[in-house]
Design a protein around this motif. Structure first.
Motif, PDB file in Angstrom:
ATOM      1  N   GLN A   1      24.749 -15.189  19.039  1.00  0.00           N
ATOM      2  CA  GLN A   1      24.736 -14.884  20.475  1.00  0.00           C
ATOM      3  C   GLN A   1      24.724 -13.377  20.712  1.00  0.00           C
ATOM      4  OE1 GLN A   1      28.414 -16.933  21.456  1.00  0.00           O
ATOM      5  NE2 GLN A   1      27.328 -18.056  23.065  1.00  0.00           N
TER       6      GLN A   1
ATOM      7  N   ALA B   1      31.605  -8.609  20.859  1.00  0.00           N
ATOM      8  CA  ALA B   1      30.617  -8.960  21.886  1.00  0.00           C
ATOM      9  C   ALA B   1      30.448  -7.790  22.840  1.00  0.00           C
ATOM     10  CB  ALA B   1      31.074 -10.198  22.652  1.00  0.00           C
TER      11      ALA B   1
ATOM     12  N   THR C   1      30.120 -10.972  27.696  1.00  0.00           N
ATOM     13  CA  THR C   1      31.291 -11.690  28.195  1.00  0.00           C
ATOM     14  C   THR C   1      31.171 -11.908  29.697  1.00  0.00           C
ATOM     15  OG1 THR C   1      32.636 -10.689  26.447  1.00  0.00           O
ATOM     16  CG2 THR C   1      33.814 -11.654  28.311  1.00  0.00           C
TER      17      THR C   1
ATOM     18  N   ILE D   1      32.315 -17.250  20.603  1.00  0.00           N
ATOM     19  CA  ILE D   1      31.354 -16.158  20.543  1.00  0.00           C
ATOM     20  C   ILE D   1      30.846 -16.027  19.112  1.00  0.00           C
ATOM     21  CG2 ILE D   1      30.989 -13.683  20.902  1.00  0.00           C
ATOM     22  CD1 ILE D   1      31.474 -15.365  23.473  1.00  0.00           C
TER      23      ILE D   1
END
Length: 160
Positions: free
Chosen positions: A34, A65, A70, A30
């Motif tokens: 992103q 994130a 996810t 991650i």
């Protein structure tokens, strides 16, 4: 980069896997890029995702994130699982249960672990699967998320 599944099995063989782990995906790292791109797409620019300095002062110690980022990566992870011969299209049908258990910090690596919990014929050309999914975080005991994911698959005329 994730490639489509190369393990293609017949419908009966796939159904016979009910109750078993059908696979574990590769690790996905991650990145902040992103996270930022996901924030742009979803208009969710909460500082815990996009502001490393402010996020460093939180109990997380870094940016994390989005939970839905996810969750969205399940689509990439599932391409590494067995597919069913003759399927022409698959769609997400929903979730029975889904929980974000642990935050995913920037730089973490995650992977999906998939168990085929159920497989039901809706019509001769349509089936529904329930996947019990756990997204693991490398080096941590608690997962990022757990879910029961429903998918529908549609078959062309030749389903042998």
């Amino acid at each position: 980069m994730t490639m489509p599944a190369t393990n293609v099995v017949g419908r009966a063989a796939f159904e016979a896997m009910v109750g078993t782990e059908i696979g574990v995906s590769d690790w996905f790292t991650i990145t902040q890029e992103q996270i930022n791109q996901f924030a742009d797409c979803t208009h969710d620019h909460q500082f815990i995702h996009v502001d490393p300095e402010a996020a460093a002062k939180t109990p997380f110690g870094s940016t994390i994130a989005h939970g839905f980022l996810t969750l969205s990566l399940l689509s990439a992870m599932v391409y590494q699982m067995p597919s069913i011969k003759g399927v022409t299209m698959g769609v997400n049908y929903g979730m029975n249960k889904m929980r974000f258990v642990s935050p995913v910090k920037v730089g973490a690596r995650i992977r999906g672990r998939f168990v085929l919990a159920d497989f039901v014929e809706i019509r001769p050309d349509e089936v529904q699967s329930t996947l019990a999914v756990t997204v693991e975080i490398e080096g941590q005991d608690k997962p990022a998320l757990v879910a029961e994911w429903l998918g529908r698959r549609y078959f062309g005329k030749d389903t042998s």
